[in-house]
Motif scaffolding. Structure first.
Motif, mmCIF file in Angstrom:
data_model
loop_
_atom_site.group_PDB
_atom_site.id
_atom_site.type_symbol
_atom_site.label_atom_id
_atom_site.label_comp_id
_atom_site.label_asym_id
_atom_site.label_seq_id
_atom_site.Cartn_x
_atom_site.Cartn_y
_atom_site.Cartn_z
ATOM 1 N N PRO A 1 49.380 30.079 84.284
ATOM 2 C CA PRO A 1 49.099 31.338 83.590
ATOM 3 C C PRO A 1 50.257 31.803 82.707
ATOM 4 C CG PRO A 1 49.407 31.709 85.946
ATOM 5 C CD PRO A 1 49.368 30.228 85.741
ATOM 6 N N ARG A 2 51.457 31.303 82.954
ATOM 7 C CA ARG A 2 52.603 31.673 82.112
ATOM 8 C C ARG A 2 52.583 30.941 80.779
ATOM 9 N NH1 ARG A 2 57.889 31.361 85.527
ATOM 10 N NH2 ARG A 2 57.239 29.195 85.493
ATOM 11 N N GLY A 3 51.621 30.067 80.568
ATOM 12 C CA GLY A 3 51.505 29.342 79.309
ATOM 13 C C GLY A 3 50.610 30.019 78.291
ATOM 14 N N ALA A 4 50.244 31.278 78.526
ATOM 15 C CA ALA A 4 49.362 31.994 77.594
ATOM 16 C C ALA A 4 49.991 32.096 76.210
ATOM 17 C CB ALA A 4 49.026 33.374 78.132
ATOM 18 N N ASN A 5 51.319 32.178 76.141
ATOM 19 C CA ASN A 5 51.984 32.253 74.834
ATOM 20 C C ASN A 5 51.747 30.990 74.014
ATOM 21 O OD1 ASN A 5 53.643 30.855 76.746
ATOM 22 N ND2 ASN A 5 55.380 31.050 75.360
ATOM 23 N N ILE A 6 51.696 29.855 74.653
ATOM 24 C CA ILE A 6 51.478 28.588 73.946
ATOM 25 C C ILE A 6 50.000 28.455 73.564
ATOM 26 C CG2 ILE A 6 51.690 26.083 74.084
ATOM 27 C CD1 ILE A 6 54.372 27.691 73.962
ATOM 28 N N VAL A 7 49.110 28.904 74.435
ATOM 29 C CA VAL A 7 47.689 28.932 74.090
ATOM 30 C C VAL A 7 47.487 29.828 72.861
ATOM 31 C CG1 VAL A 7 45.383 29.619 74.878
ATOM 32 C CG2 VAL A 7 46.942 28.451 76.454
ATOM 33 N N ALA A 8 48.164 30.974 72.849
ATOM 34 C CA ALA A 8 48.058 31.905 71.723
ATOM 35 C C ALA A 8 48.628 31.294 70.444
ATOM 36 C CB ALA A 8 48.783 33.207 72.054
ATOM 37 N N LEU A 9 49.721 30.572 70.562
ATOM 38 C CA LEU A 9 50.314 29.903 69.400
ATOM 39 C C LEU A 9 49.349 28.864 68.837
ATOM 40 C CD1 LEU A 9 52.752 29.495 67.529
ATOM 41 C CD2 LEU A 9 53.692 27.946 69.248
ATOM 42 N N GLY A 10 48.673 28.134 69.703
ATOM 43 C CA GLY A 10 47.666 27.174 69.257
ATOM 44 C C GLY A 10 46.504 27.860 68.558
#
Length: 161
Positions: A140-149
């Motif tokens: 769940p801490r990877g939301a920033n990378i999902v958002a960047l994608g």
């Protein structure tokens, strides 16, 4: 690392963006927004663009307002701070109000559908389950990378390769 001016991203930013692009990543502390901005800035630099990145965060380690701005330009950047956002990625409601006055009428807004529920009408909003998607991917801490994608796809930044 490629020499300056040598594009390494297929379907480069230069093809998608002419001139200046101003992007803000906003949310709460601990969401990785500074990292997302640095990744975007690095990709733009490697693509031969001029870049300025700034950040603001409250003195708490988690929670509290956090934002990171990236200015990308094909020419020299004469003013390194955002004055009119072309894109806003927001992962928490706390970051909405400080960003609204800077949104250009044509700005693209990507917001987490569970943590951001109060945005004004009339903006080009893409509401996505960014945090839930990161959780489904195992972190769940990877939301920033999902958002960047999501931002890269929405603005056609870079190629699929």
């Amino acid at each position: 690392m490629a020499p300056p001016g040598v594009p390494i991203v297929l379907g480069s930013m230069a093809e998608a963006i002419a001139g200046r692009l101003e992007v803000r990543f906003g949310g709460s502390g601990g969401q990785g927004l500074q990292l997302s901005a640095r990744i975007l800035a690095t990709v733009a630099m490697l693509d031969g663009r001029q870049v300025a990145q700034s950040q603001h965060y409250e003195p708490t380690s988690r929670g509290g307002l956090s934002r990171s701005d990236v200015v990308i330009d094909s020419d020299a950047i004469d003013y390194p701070l955002v004055v009119g956002l072309d894109a806003l990625v927001v992962l928490d409601q706390v970051a909405v109000a400080p960003s609204l006055p800077l949104l250009r009428p044509s700005a693209a807004v990507i917001a987490d559908s569970t943590r951001v529920d109060d945005l004004p009408d009339g903006i080009a909003l893409t509401s996505l389950p960014l945090i839930a998607t990161a959780r489904d991917l195992g972190n769940p801490r990877g939301a920033n990378i999902v958002a960047l994608g999501a931002l890269a796809a929405l603005l056609s930044l870079g190629g699929r390769d």
